[in-house]
Scaffold this motif. Sequence first.
Motif, PDB file in Angstrom:
ATOM      1  N   ALA A  33       0.753  -1.052   0.116  1.00 46.86           N
ATOM      2  CA  ALA A  33       0.002   0.013  -0.116  1.00 46.86           C
ATOM      3  C   ALA A  33       0.913   1.165   0.060  1.00 46.86           C
ATOM      4  CB  ALA A  33      -0.854  -0.246   1.249  1.00 46.86           C
ATOM      5  N   THR A  50      -3.748   8.111   1.011  1.00 44.33           N
ATOM      6  CA  THR A  50      -3.272   6.552   0.771  1.00 44.33           C
ATOM      7  C   THR A  50      -4.018   5.714   0.037  1.00 44.33           C
ATOM      8  OG1 THR A  50      -4.443   5.650   2.930  1.00 44.33           O
ATOM      9  CG2 THR A  50      -2.352   6.516   3.439  1.00 44.33           C
ATOM     10  N   ARG A  52      -4.625   1.520  -1.489  1.00 45.01           N
ATOM     11  CA  ARG A  52      -4.495   0.251  -1.529  1.00 45.01           C
ATOM     12  C   ARG A  52      -3.670  -0.473  -2.489  1.00 45.01           C
ATOM     13  NH1 ARG A  52      -9.715  -3.553  -0.671  1.00 45.01           N
ATOM     14  NH2 ARG A  52      -9.431  -4.050  -3.109  1.00 45.01           N
ATOM     15  N   ARG A  53      -3.227  -1.517  -2.341  1.00 41.94           N
ATOM     16  CA  ARG A  53      -2.291  -2.218  -3.337  1.00 41.94           C
ATOM     17  C   ARG A  53      -2.773  -2.431  -4.788  1.00 41.94           C
ATOM     18  NH1 ARG A  53      -2.223  -5.722   1.265  1.00 41.94           N
ATOM     19  NH2 ARG A  53      -0.208  -5.747   2.172  1.00 41.94           N
ATOM     20  N   ASP A  54      -4.266  -2.537  -4.735  1.00 33.86           N
ATOM     21  CA  ASP A  54      -4.610  -2.667  -6.056  1.00 33.86           C
ATOM     22  C   ASP A  54      -5.396  -1.354  -6.431  1.00 33.86           C
ATOM     23  OD1 ASP A  54      -7.913  -4.475  -4.840  1.00 33.86           O
ATOM     24  OD2 ASP A  54      -7.214  -2.532  -4.280  1.00 33.86           O
ATOM     25  N   THR A  57      -9.108   1.096  -3.128  1.00 35.62           N
ATOM     26  CA  THR A  57      -9.474   1.744  -2.004  1.00 35.62           C
ATOM     27  C   THR A  57      -8.385   2.872  -1.646  1.00 35.62           C
ATOM     28  OG1 THR A  57     -10.480  -0.008  -1.116  1.00 35.62           O
ATOM     29  CG2 THR A  57      -9.959   1.601   0.611  1.00 35.62           C
ATOM     30  N   TYR A  59      -7.645   6.640   0.885  1.00 38.94           N
ATOM     31  CA  TYR A  59      -8.231   7.588   2.102  1.00 38.94           C
ATOM     32  C   TYR A  59      -7.154   8.775   1.871  1.00 38.94           C
ATOM     33  CZ  TYR A  59      -6.710   9.838   6.621  1.00 38.94           C
ATOM     34  OH  TYR A  59      -6.745  10.581   7.527  1.00 38.94           O
ATOM     35  N   GLY A 102      -0.690  -3.218   4.392  1.00 41.78           N
ATOM     36  CA  GLY A 102      -1.821  -2.704   3.752  1.00 41.78           C
ATOM     37  C   GLY A 102      -2.306  -1.090   3.988  1.00 41.78           C
ATOM     38  N   ILE A 103      -3.377  -0.883   3.448  1.00 44.49           N
ATOM     39  CA  ILE A 103      -3.776   0.545   3.452  1.00 44.49           C
ATOM     40  C   ILE A 103      -3.926   0.969   5.026  1.00 44.49           C
ATOM     41  CG2 ILE A 103      -6.079   0.120   3.361  1.00 44.49           C
ATOM     42  CD1 ILE A 103      -6.282   2.835   1.754  1.00 44.49           C
ATOM     43  N   THR A 104      -3.238   2.064   5.248  1.00 43.44           N
ATOM     44  CA  THR A 104      -3.199   2.521   6.657  1.00 43.44           C
ATOM     45  C   THR A 104      -2.595   3.993   6.777  1.00 43.44           C
ATOM     46  OG1 THR A 104      -1.997   2.593   8.829  1.00 43.44           O
ATOM     47  CG2 THR A 104      -0.894   1.719   6.889  1.00 43.44           C
TER      48      THR A 104
END
Length: 123
Positions: A33, A50, A52-54, A57, A59, A102-104
């Motif tokens: 991410a 931020t 996500r990997r794909d 998603t 933020y 991951g997304i954070t």
Amino acid sequence: QVQLIESGGGLVQAGDSLRLSCAASGRTFISYAMGWFRQAPGKEREAVATIRRDGMTVYYADSVKGRFTISRDNAKSTVNLQMNNLKVEDTAVYYCAASIRGITSYSRDYDYWGQGTQVTVSS
């Protein structure tokens, strides 16, 4: 190991736009991410956006919603931050970061950081 190199910062006037880019090299980019953070003088580092990997998603900090857009190109191992309608309070050093977790939005969760690029917005 992942190397991150930011580019695209500069001096602009309020209301202008800038596009920051971050090029990643090293291990598989899609495993991470990605996030953009910023730090203004005398302030703590904060998450701006931020993804996500794909890329499905994202933020955004409340302060940039509707003005900034994060995107990534996994084929090119890049992540971008389009910044529109810039404000004086957006002035900061902007950092690109990668997280295997991951997304954070927590900086402590990010494993690799770029050197930063300065964004200065004048009134």
